[in-house]
Every structure is written in C-alpha cells, then in structure tokens.
Design a protein around this motif. Structure first.
Motif, short mmCIF file in Angstrom:
data_model
loop_
_atom_site.label_atom_id
_atom_site.label_comp_id
_atom_site.label_asym_id
_atom_site.label_seq_id
_atom_site.Cartn_x
_atom_site.Cartn_y
_atom_site.Cartn_z
N THR A 1 53.88 29.96 45.01
CA THR A 1 53.51 29.35 43.74
C THR A 1 52.87 30.42 42.86
N VAL A 2 52.88 30.21 41.54
CA VAL A 2 52.31 31.18 40.62
C VAL A 2 50.82 31.36 40.92
N HIS A 3 50.35 32.59 40.78
CA HIS A 3 48.93 32.85 41.05
C HIS A 3 48.53 34.19 40.43
N ARG A 4 47.25 34.41 40.38
CA ARG A 4 46.67 35.73 40.20
C ARG A 4 46.14 36.19 41.55
N ASP A 5 45.83 37.49 41.64
CA ASP A 5 45.47 38.03 42.95
C ASP A 5 43.99 38.39 43.05
N TYR B 1 42.16 33.31 35.32
CA TYR B 1 41.71 33.00 36.68
C TYR B 1 41.33 31.54 36.84
N LEU B 2 41.10 30.85 35.72
CA LEU B 2 40.76 29.42 35.75
C LEU B 2 41.94 28.55 35.34
N ALA B 3 43.08 29.19 35.00
CA ALA B 3 44.19 28.44 34.42
C ALA B 3 45.40 28.31 35.34
N TRP B 4 45.61 29.26 36.25
CA TRP B 4 46.90 29.32 36.91
C TRP B 4 47.20 28.12 37.81
N ARG B 5 46.18 27.40 38.26
CA ARG B 5 46.41 26.21 39.08
C ARG B 5 46.80 24.98 38.26
N GLN B 6 46.59 25.02 36.96
CA GLN B 6 46.86 23.85 36.14
C GLN B 6 48.36 23.65 35.96
#
Length: 381
Positions: A168-172, A228-233
């Motif tokens: 799934t899309v994410h930052r690292d 970092y607060l957006a990618w889970r939305q």
C-alpha cells in the motif's frame, strides 16, 4: 509564520495536488539522459566521467527540490549482481527450510520473500561478494550527495513472486513508521527533518518490466508538509493508485528516492518473474538506522578480503569500509574514549582503514575493535 504543530485533520488532497503541479525541467538536470514520467534518468557510464561534485549537486537538487527520485541506469555490473543474487536466493531457501519466512511492513505476509539485515548476512556468508558489491562508486556518490559522509548502510532483500501483491502507498522511516497519533506529537520542523535523515534505494537484481510490479512513485509528493499524516487517508491512497508513475528497470539499475516520497512496491502480474530487489536504507550519521547490525563482526569477517582487494587499484576500499564499519564517533564514553588530538575520537571506520594501511594481522584488528567497543561503554560509577 509557519505552523509548529501539524494535525491529521488538516491534510487535504487539494493541497497535495497543488504541490504535484510542479514538473521537472530538463534544464535543471543537464547530466540526465532524459526525464521520463518526471524522473531524471542517468547513464552510469557517463556520470562516472563527469565532475563528481557537480553530479552530486544535481542529485541533491532532484531528491530535495525536484521530483524526489532518480534512476541510475547500469549502476551495478551484471556479474556482481548475479553473484549477490545467488547468495540472496540461498538465504531465502534457508529461511524456507527453517520455517522462518519474513513478512513486510506494508504488504500481506507470506506471499512474497524478504530477507532482513541482508547487509550483515551477505558480509558473513560471502565476504568477497559483499566487498565487490559495496565497492560501488555510484552508491557512495549518491549517499554522500544526500547524507554527507559517515553514512550507515542497511539493506533488506525483497522478492515479489508471480501473483504476489504489492504494498500500500506509504512514506518511509523515520516518521513514516509512526502512527498518525505519534507523528503529530513531533513539531513541523521535525517532519521536514525526517526526510533528510535517510536515503532510500533499490538495486534491480533482475529485469523488471511493468507487469512484474516495479515500485510505484508519486513524484514531488515528498514536498507536501503534511504527508506523514496524510498517506493513510483513503482519498490520498486513491489518488496514488490512479496517478502514480511506474518505471521498468533492467538488472543492475539503481533507484534512489527521498523517503518522504509517496511510493509502494507494485503487484507482480507476470507468470514467471521473481522480482528481486536489494532495498537500501542509508542513514545519516546524525540519525538512527532502522536495523541493528554487528559491524565489528562484519569488519573482522571482511578484513582478509579487503587486504587482498586493496592491491587492486580499481577496487575502492573506502566505499566498502563505509558500508561496513561505523563512520561516526558518537555516542561514546568520553572518560575512556577521549578525543585526543581532535574534536572526536577514532571511529570504527578509521580503525579499519588504519589496519589496512599498516597491514595489521587479522588478530590485531580483532583485538583493536574489541578494545574500541569497550572504550565506548559506560564505566562503573
């Protein structure tokens, strides 16, 4: 005045879309062969002949102010990659026999294969292969361009098998590995700092056509402050799925990208390609690496190989030392490990280089490394 605190509820897709309107200008990347889907692509043979500082400046611009990603075509030779591939395949086979198959951060466990701490495992299992692989000049060039000297290499091998689902899309790492609740506790300037503490990379260990699922990227997304607060939305994930770029790679190509870039490993829709990549997570001397690595053990195991290779002018010992030993002096115990003659004590990397320069016997280096570790421990109080 800039915000000090960031809040998940303030993340808006429209703000990300504004950031994504920027496009990479070929005039800003004169050393690149071309810009493909917003990504500067470099010919390894060419950039090896150019002024390294100028190339590094261009890399740093691309990774920071630019699209956040670069591709180095032909960065690693096929012979070196094949030798490492054989060793990585052996590690995976050993995991299967032992029933210890590894999972993934952002994908379902079990379908694919992962080798954690592949760096140390390769050094111990096949030191000659490790030394040839990590002497790579372009790996060192990019790492220094983004992180400066004394960087720390870690690596994990990832194999997405035919039919295997991607991530799934994410930052690292660092903040990408925190929940929204925890990430929001860090002030905005730490959100900006996180992405300059790590460089993400991947070396293709086989040809990767698009159907095999090479990594998906969203160029320029690393510049969105609330990322970092957006990618889970959900709306951000949906936009990523609909608008990502995906570049085919050939064996030996290397990709490097800003860890704040929205990305995800792709699903493997091929029938026969076991898509193997060596994932490089390279850490700043001023940050903390994600994996624990026994660098004394690695240095001792590699030392006889480095002594032999050191007679070959085409082999860069410093690059292997950088991938092997701790190159930063701190933290340490300054009662025992005093900075005599300078501002910082001797590092592991300094010690390994001294041993090679002075041609120490192996047992002398092992003893010196053990004493170095003792000096860094706290004393009885």
């Amino acid at each position: 005045m800039s915000k000090v605190w960031l809040h998940p509820e303030d993340a808006r897709l429209a703000d990300l879309l504004t950031v994504l309107k920027e496009e990479a200008d070929p005039a800003d990347y004169p050393y690149a062969e071309r810009i493909e889907q917003q990504v500067p692509q470099y010919d390894a043979a060419r950039i090896r002949t150019e002024d390294p500082r100028a190339v590094q400046a261009e890399f740093a611009t691309a990774l920071g102010e630019g699209p956040g990603i670069i591709v180095l075509k032909g960065a690693f030779g096929n012979e070196v990659v094949d030798a490492a591939t054989d060793e990585f395949a052996g590690m995976i086979a050993d995991q299967h026999k032992a029933g210890t198959a590894a999972g993934d951060h952002f994908a379902k466990p079990g379908a694919n294969d992962r080798v954690w701490n592949a760096l140390e495992k390769l050094a111990i299992r096949a030191p000659e292969v490790f030394a040839a692989y990590y002497s790579n000049d372009l790996l060192a060039l990019v790492a220094k361009a983004w992180l400066g000297p004394a960087y720390q290499v870690t690596s994990q091998v990832n194999v997405v098998n035919p039919g295997g689902e991607g991530q799934t899309v994410h930052r690292d790492y660092h903040l990408g590995f925190q929940s929204n609740e925890v990430a929001a506790l860090y002030p905005a300037h730490v959100h900006r700092l996180s992405s300059v503490l790590t460089l993400q990379g991947a070396v293709a260990h086989c040809d990767m056509p698009v159907e095999s699922g090479p990594t998906l990227y969203l160029p320029h997304s690393h510049k969105y402050e609330l990322g970092y607060l957006a990618w889970r939305q959900p709306e951000f994930g949906e936009h990523f799925v609909a608008n990502h770029v995906q570049l085919p790679l050939e064996q030996g190509d290397a990709v490097f990208f800003n860890p704040a870039l929205f990305h995800a490993a792709g699903s493997n829709h091929s029938h026969a390609i076991k898509r193997m990549a060596n994932l490089l997570q390279i850490s700043s001397a001023f940050g903390r690496a994600m994996e624990s690595v026994d660098r004394v053990r690695m240095a001792v195991r590699l030392y006889p190989v480095l002594r032999a290779f050191g007679q070959d002018d085409a082999f860069d010992l410093d690059n292997v030392i950088a991938a092997t030993a701790e190159g930063y002096a701190f933290p340490t115990n300054l009662d025992r490990d005093q900075p005599i003659g300078g501002l910082a004590p001797q590092t592991q990397a300094d010690l390994l280089r001294q041993a090679l320069d002075e041609d120490w016997p192996a047992d002398r280096l092992e003893h010196a490394l053990d004493q170095h570790a003792v000096r860094r421990r706290t004393a009885d109080i």
